[in-house]
Design an enzyme around this catalytic site. Structure first.
Site, PDB file in Angstrom:
ATOM      1  N   GLY A 171      13.160  63.016 -25.066  1.00 37.72           N
ATOM      2  CA  GLY A 171      13.392  63.499 -26.425  1.00 37.72           C
ATOM      3  C   GLY A 171      12.202  63.188 -27.311  1.00 37.72           C
ATOM      4  O   GLY A 171      12.348  62.902 -28.500  1.00 37.72           O
ATOM      5  N   SER A 215       9.719  64.953 -28.544  1.00 40.60           N
ATOM      6  CA  SER A 215       9.193  65.845 -29.582  1.00 40.60           C
ATOM      7  C   SER A 215      10.070  65.874 -30.824  1.00 40.60           C
ATOM      8  O   SER A 215       9.775  66.576 -31.780  1.00 40.60           O
ATOM      9  CB  SER A 215       9.028  67.270 -29.042  1.00 40.60           C
ATOM     10  OG  SER A 215      10.294  67.884 -28.842  1.00 40.60           O
ATOM     11  N   ALA A 218      12.417  64.095 -34.115  1.00 38.81           N
ATOM     12  CA  ALA A 218      12.041  63.362 -35.323  1.00 38.81           C
ATOM     13  C   ALA A 218      11.988  61.856 -35.108  1.00 38.81           C
ATOM     14  O   ALA A 218      11.302  61.143 -35.851  1.00 38.81           O
ATOM     15  CB  ALA A 218      13.023  63.691 -36.455  1.00 38.81           C
ATOM     16  N   ASP A 220      10.643  66.586 -23.264  1.00 33.64           N
ATOM     17  CA  ASP A 220      11.560  67.266 -24.175  1.00 33.64           C
ATOM     18  C   ASP A 220      11.758  68.690 -23.696  1.00 33.64           C
ATOM     19  O   ASP A 220      11.032  69.165 -22.812  1.00 33.64           O
ATOM     20  CB  ASP A 220      11.065  67.230 -25.621  1.00 33.64           C
ATOM     21  CG  ASP A 220      12.224  67.078 -26.604  1.00 33.64           C
ATOM     22  OD1 ASP A 220      13.270  67.764 -26.419  1.00 33.64           O
ATOM     23  OD2 ASP A 220      12.107  66.277 -27.537  1.00 33.64           O
ATOM     24  N   ASN A 261      23.017  58.864 -30.406  1.00 32.30           N
ATOM     25  CA  ASN A 261      24.325  58.541 -30.979  1.00 32.30           C
ATOM     26  C   ASN A 261      25.392  59.540 -30.555  1.00 32.30           C
ATOM     27  O   ASN A 261      25.069  60.679 -30.207  1.00 32.30           O
ATOM     28  CB  ASN A 261      24.227  58.502 -32.508  1.00 32.30           C
ATOM     29  CG  ASN A 261      23.727  57.168 -33.012  1.00 32.30           C
ATOM     30  OD1 ASN A 261      24.178  56.125 -32.569  1.00 32.30           O
ATOM     31  ND2 ASN A 261      22.781  57.212 -33.944  1.00 32.30           N
ATOM     32  N   ASP A 315      20.249  48.006 -36.792  1.00 29.25           N
ATOM     33  CA  ASP A 315      21.190  47.237 -37.606  1.00 29.25           C
ATOM     34  C   ASP A 315      20.608  45.869 -37.958  1.00 29.25           C
ATOM     35  O   ASP A 315      20.771  45.379 -39.080  1.00 29.25           O
ATOM     36  CB  ASP A 315      22.520  47.063 -36.861  1.00 29.25           C
ATOM     37  CG  ASP A 315      23.164  48.391 -36.510  1.00 29.25           C
ATOM     38  OD1 ASP A 315      23.073  49.318 -37.335  1.00 29.25           O
ATOM     39  OD2 ASP A 315      23.753  48.503 -35.418  1.00 29.25           O
ATOM     40  N   ARG A 368      17.728  46.425 -40.524  1.00 27.69           N
ATOM     41  CA  ARG A 368      18.281  46.665 -41.860  1.00 27.69           C
ATOM     42  C   ARG A 368      18.848  45.382 -42.461  1.00 27.69           C
ATOM     43  O   ARG A 368      18.643  45.103 -43.662  1.00 27.69           O
ATOM     44  CB  ARG A 368      19.369  47.729 -41.780  1.00 27.69           C
ATOM     45  CG  ARG A 368      18.836  49.136 -41.576  1.00 27.69           C
ATOM     46  CD  ARG A 368      19.919  50.090 -41.179  1.00 27.69           C
ATOM     47  NE  ARG A 368      19.478  51.490 -41.286  1.00 27.69           N
ATOM     48  CZ  ARG A 368      20.085  52.517 -40.694  1.00 27.69           C
ATOM     49  NH1 ARG A 368      21.171  52.299 -39.935  1.00 27.69           N
ATOM     50  NH2 ARG A 368      19.627  53.751 -40.852  1.00 27.69           N
ATOM     51  N   HIS A 406      27.747  50.200 -33.085  1.00 31.08           N
ATOM     52  CA  HIS A 406      26.634  50.802 -33.832  1.00 31.08           C
ATOM     53  C   HIS A 406      27.132  51.962 -34.689  1.00 31.08           C
ATOM     54  O   HIS A 406      26.507  53.017 -34.753  1.00 31.08           O
ATOM     55  CB  HIS A 406      25.555  51.275 -32.854  1.00 31.08           C
ATOM     56  CG  HIS A 406      24.292  51.766 -33.505  1.00 31.08           C
ATOM     57  ND1 HIS A 406      23.544  50.997 -34.368  1.00 31.08           N
ATOM     58  CD2 HIS A 406      23.646  52.956 -33.410  1.00 31.08           C
ATOM     59  CE1 HIS A 406      22.487  51.688 -34.775  1.00 31.08           C
ATOM     60  NE2 HIS A 406      22.523  52.888 -34.215  1.00 31.08           N
TER      61      HIS A 406
END
Length: 350
Positions: free
Chosen positions: A33, A35, A37, A59, A143, A174, A177, A201
């Site tokens: 994955g 390519s 964001a 990707d 996710n 987490d 943050r 999560h």
């Protein structure tokens, strides 16, 4: 059990950033994955990691441009790109596979919608890992983590390739943050803040353990409640701030790069490498659970289990367990149904 006297240990062990290392061994890291964001900034950070000798990026589309861009960066890391049907080639011989692939979260998107969009990613990647690099450390960003990791575990079990020490859901964001928000609140450098974050999560399954915070968090319970809620809903904060233009990408890439760096440090034999992650190895409470882990060449050297909890934290833990268990079971049921219908084989062949 991780108790108060371990605060200094946590502060020392969790302080390394995404490119920090004391070793010079070289490893192959694959990004699935790459390519996207998250995948692009993650690949950029890994291109700068001195423990990485080969960076394989995959990707479904637009990956050659990412490879060309990365190739202009003056580090010794060799970058190779693979498209669509070349996933197993990309993964061949990888020491670490990190997976930011999948649909990002959008405003108003339910967890069920995100699950339906991304569950197939876990099946396909786990299947390819079982074929191309069954001994690799496999770490998911995709996710919903609470369900994605159980899906991957079921597929790996079916392929006789499951080692719970080597499968991770990256919950480092987490922790990042929590350190940032607590640092802001206490007016201290966030890099000097450490506290474990356990559970899952998503939403209330994310449980920061303020009673184990370094420096000591001597504030009102209302402050703890407010900061806990902010950490739990921080993803929504970013989604809303981007007004439909994306989700948490830069911070997630930083967190993932930090976690991969810790995996590589553990593989290198560096002692006392610790991170929190969502795993199924000797997990307390439920089959999968995020706790502080000691990492090594085995992947997980030791699951340190539940930290010491105060009354508020114990109550919060009890309240979140049913939701987390439901997410775990949803992933397990999904994987078993797909395997019974042999649909996982279709994912492997994509």
């Amino acid at each position: 059990m991780l108790v108060c006297r371990s605060k200094g240990l946590l502060q020392r062990l969790l302080s390394a950033g995404p490119g920090s290392t004391t070793s010079s061994r070289d490893y192959k890291v694959a990004v699935v994955g790459a390519s996207g964001a998250i995948g692009q900034p993650l690949s950029l950070l890994l291109k700068q990691n001195s423990l990485v000798s080969q960076l394989s990026i995959h990707d479904m589309r637009n990956i050659k441009g990412v490879e060309a861009d990365l190739s202009h960066i003056c580090t010794s890391v060799q970058t190779n790109a693979y498209e669509d049907q070349q996933l197993e080639d990309c993964l061949a011989g990888a020491d670490v596979v990190v997976v930011p692939a999948g649909l990002p979260r959008k405003p108003g998107m339910t967890r069920d919608q995100l699950f339906e969009a991304n569950a197939g990613v876990a099946l396909r990647v786990a299947c390819s890992v079982s074929e191309s690099c069954p001994g690799a450390l496999l770490a998911f960003v995709t996710n919903p983590i609470n369900s994605i990791v159980p899906i991957a575990a079921e597929l790996l079990k079916a392929k006789n390739s499951y080692d719970p020490r080597r499968l991770f859901g990256i919950t480092t964001l987490d922790v990042v943050r929590a350190r940032t928000f607590v640092g802001d609140f206490l007016n201290v450098n966030p890099a000097k803040v450490n506290l474990p974050v356990i559970g899952g999560h998503a939403g209330k399954t994310i449980l920061p353990i303020f009673s184990q915070c370094c420096p000591s968090f001597q504030c009102q319970l209302e402050d703890i409640r407010r900061l806990t809620h902010r950490i739990q809903e921080a993803g929504t904060e970013v989604v809303n701030a981007k007004d439909g233009a994306g989700s948490a990408t830069l911070s997630m890439a930083y967190a993932a790069a930090r976690f991969v760096n810790s995996l590589l440090r553990g593989l290198s034999g560096e002692p006392d490498v610790m991170e929190c992650a969502y795993v199924g190895y000797k997990s307390p409470c439920l089959p999968f659970f995020a706790t502080p882990l000691m990492l090594s060449a085995k992947g997980i050297e030791q699951n340190l289990g539940l930290p010491h909890l105060d009354d508020f934290e114990r109550q919060s833990l009890e309240q979140m367990l049913p939701e987390l268990e439901q997410s775990i079971q949803k992933g397990i049921v999904y994987a078993k149904e797909k395997m019974e219908k042999e649909e996982c084989q279709k994912e492997c062949q994509k």
